[in-house]
Design an enzyme around this catalytic site. Structure first.
Site, short mmCIF file in Angstrom:
data_model
loop_
_atom_site.label_atom_id
_atom_site.label_comp_id
_atom_site.label_asym_id
_atom_site.label_seq_id
_atom_site.Cartn_x
_atom_site.Cartn_y
_atom_site.Cartn_z
N ASP A 1 0.85 -0.89 -0.18
CA ASP A 1 -0.15 -0.35 0.18
C ASP A 1 1.22 1.19 -0.26
OD1 ASP A 1 0.83 -0.57 2.28
OD2 ASP A 1 -0.85 -0.08 3.62
N HIS B 1 17.54 21.00 -25.71
CA HIS B 1 15.86 20.41 -25.49
C HIS B 1 15.55 21.66 -24.45
CE1 HIS B 1 16.67 19.11 -21.64
NE2 HIS B 1 18.50 18.70 -21.22
N TYR C 1 32.64 12.15 -25.29
CA TYR C 1 32.82 10.92 -24.58
C TYR C 1 33.52 9.87 -25.35
CZ TYR C 1 28.51 13.43 -22.98
OH TYR C 1 27.79 14.09 -22.82
N ASP D 1 18.63 22.53 -14.84
CA ASP D 1 19.17 20.92 -15.50
C ASP D 1 20.35 21.56 -15.92
OD1 ASP D 1 20.11 18.29 -16.91
OD2 ASP D 1 18.76 18.64 -18.70
N GLU E 1 23.61 22.08 -24.41
CA GLU E 1 24.50 20.64 -23.01
C GLU E 1 26.17 20.18 -24.05
OE1 GLU E 1 21.93 17.68 -21.93
OE2 GLU E 1 20.56 18.89 -22.54
N ASP F 1 25.56 15.69 -13.67
CA ASP F 1 23.96 15.82 -13.98
C ASP F 1 22.61 16.39 -13.70
OD1 ASP F 1 22.08 16.61 -15.72
OD2 ASP F 1 22.86 15.62 -17.81
N GLU G 1 26.60 22.08 -19.25
CA GLU G 1 25.48 22.09 -19.41
C GLU G 1 24.86 23.31 -18.79
OE1 GLU G 1 22.38 19.39 -18.52
OE2 GLU G 1 20.98 19.78 -20.01
N ARG H 1 30.80 16.96 -19.92
CA ARG H 1 29.41 17.70 -21.04
C ARG H 1 29.52 18.77 -20.18
NH1 ARG H 1 25.80 13.56 -20.29
NH2 ARG H 1 25.00 14.19 -18.37
N HIS I 1 12.78 18.08 -19.87
CA HIS I 1 12.91 18.13 -21.90
C HIS I 1 11.46 18.28 -21.87
CE1 HIS I 1 15.62 14.61 -22.27
NE2 HIS I 1 16.07 15.66 -21.72
N HIS J 1 25.26 12.97 -28.42
CA HIS J 1 23.60 13.70 -28.51
C HIS J 1 23.58 14.79 -28.98
CE1 HIS J 1 24.92 16.01 -25.09
NE2 HIS J 1 25.99 14.61 -24.27
N HIS K 1 22.63 8.81 -19.46
CA HIS K 1 21.80 8.88 -17.84
C HIS K 1 22.57 7.44 -16.63
CE1 HIS K 1 18.20 10.67 -20.95
NE2 HIS K 1 19.63 11.24 -20.31
#
Ligand code: GLY
Ligand code: MN
Ligand code: MN
Length: 443
Positions: free
Chosen positions: A39, A354, A388, A271, A384, A260, A410, A408, A361, A350, A243
């Protein structure tokens, strides 16, 4: 209650209704609680569209907008008061108080949805809804429409069209109001402080999660109830996992640490990514790569102004990073060919931006037909760029000193009338400044 005034929330609903075709109805369900186990529920977070239009944060709610309806255009369904439920989960607004508190025309118990909504649908030509967000609700809605259709020969008028609500609503969400920008600046300021705290706490030997704890502490200390997304604290090669959220590895002397993380403050996200040396000093090879990414970040920010398009900052960042990687011999070949063929994606996997807002996002179209959309004042986006170089076979040709590095940088950027405003400039990104802050100077 939300930090956005009720009058602004009402204006948002008015604007949305003025964009709807005559004879239309819009249905905007709130989020439901999700069971974690037994619950116990996951922490509740209201649906972003529903929140944008109501500021109301209780589960099991539905907003119905029926422009032009004489008996009331804005109808809210919400949980009924319930002594037992409120004993466990706290006070509920309840329909009796909701219409005044939220400035809607009418409010009913959520349990009356079945009884009331079909009558609101009948005679409307067009239904605006984001299909797919809540499949159970979609099914319920299709059932109601089918029922009206079944009575068509008796004169019932079923709606004939389903239209994506997001085409209207997400355009509104994309351009931030002064009040929204106030909240986003606050989210950014809290997040800057959190990153500085993490930099200053970091020591080789710590577990990555220790820095996550610092971030969470600063977020919550300032009233942000949660991160806007799971915080990424990647040391060493973990920084190459875009991620990475396990945050369980031990930080080694000589590692870079990529953080990040951003808080959600009053439902608005920030972000930020910074990449700093665990021991307080970038090695020569780390510094060389770092400066390329930083230069890409700055070049992309230079491309943020009204009239530039959404992809211009990305293109500016890519050119800087490709040139840098060519100079280091990590990429080889013709620069223009590398850019047009996107073979740089081995190291630059990437995009650069965004939208940012209630969602990290955030919503809003990026393209119109074949073209990237133009940037306009009030839009907020991230910048960002990242490079890598994981230790994988495909990277065997890269000098060893550059392998196992992920970087990175950002920032969050508001497009203004004259150019842009970087909302996240309170956390340093220049390598010397980062070293100084880590040494306890400034920050
Ligand atoms: N933190 C997710 C992103 O930067 O897009
Ligand atoms: Mn991020
Ligand atoms: Mn981002």
């Amino acid at each position: 209650m939300a930090a956005i005034p009720v009058s602004e929330l009402k204006k948002r609903r008015d604007r949305l209704m003025s964009m709807m075709a005559p004879g239309a109805i819009a249905l905007i369900p709130g989020a439901s609680e999700k069971r974690r186990n037994r619950d116990i529920a996951y922490p509740f977070r209201q649906d972003s569209d529903f929140f944008y239009l109501t500021g109301f944060c209780e589960p099991d709610s539905l907003l119905v907008l029926v422009p032009g309806r004489a008996q009331g255009q804005e109808i809210l369904f919400c949980r009924d008061r319930d002594a037992r439920g409120e004993l466990y989960d706290g006070e509920r607004l309840g329909p009796d108080r909701a219409s005044q508190a939220l400035s809607v025309d009418d409010a009913f118990p959520y349990n009356d949805v079945e009884e009331i909504v079909p009558g609101l649908l009948e005679g409307r030509d067009r239904i605006y809804i984001n299909l797919g967000d809540y499949p159970n609700f979609d099914q319920q809605l299709l059932g109601w429409v089918a029922n009206i259709r079944a009575r068509e020969s008796g004169g019932a008028q079923p709606p004939g069209e389903f239209v994506e609500l997001k085409h209207l609503l997400h355009e509104l969400r994309l351009k931030k109001s002064a009040k929204e920008l106030g909240l986003m600046r606050r989210a950014a300021a809290i997040t800057c402080e959190a990153h500085i705290q993490a930099m200053q706490t970091c020591e080789p030997g710590m577990i990555e999660g220790r820095l996550e704890a610092e971030l969470t502490y600063v977020f919550m200390k300032h009233g942000a109830r949660s991160p806007a997304y799971p915080s990424i604290v990647g040391s060493g090669e973990n920084a190459c996992v875009l991620h990475y959220v396990e945050n369980v590895a031990q930080i080694q002397d000589g590692d870079l640490v990529l953080i990040d993380a951003g808080c959600e403050f009053e439902y608005y996200a920030s972000d930020i990514t910074r990449t700093f040396p665990a021991n307080g000093h970038y090695s020569e090879s780390q510094r060389v790569l770092y400066d390329i990414v930083l230069a890409a970040n700055l070049a992309a920010i230079d491309a943020c102004y009204p009239g530039s398009n959404f992809n211009d900052p990305h293109e500016a960042a890519v050119v800087v990073m490709v040139d840098g990687l060519l100079e280091l011999g990590i990429l080889s070949g013709d620069r223009d060919h590398i850019v047009t063929s996107e073979s740089y994606r081995q190291f630059i996997p990437h995009k650069t931006s965004h939208w940012l807002g209630i969602d990290v996002h955030d919503v809003g179209d990026y393209r119109f037909e074949d073209s990237w959309r133009e940037l306009e004042p009030g839009m907020v986006m991230t910048i960002e760029p990242g490079i890598y170089i994981p230790r994988i076979e495909a990277n065997n040709h890269v000098p060893k000193k550059f392998q196992g590095i992920g970087i990175r940088v950002e920032d969050d950027v508001l497009i203004t009338k004259d150019g842009c405003e970087v909302l996240t400039s309170d956390v340093p990104k220049d390598a010397d400044e980062i070293e100084a802050v880590m040494a306890g100077v400034g920050g």
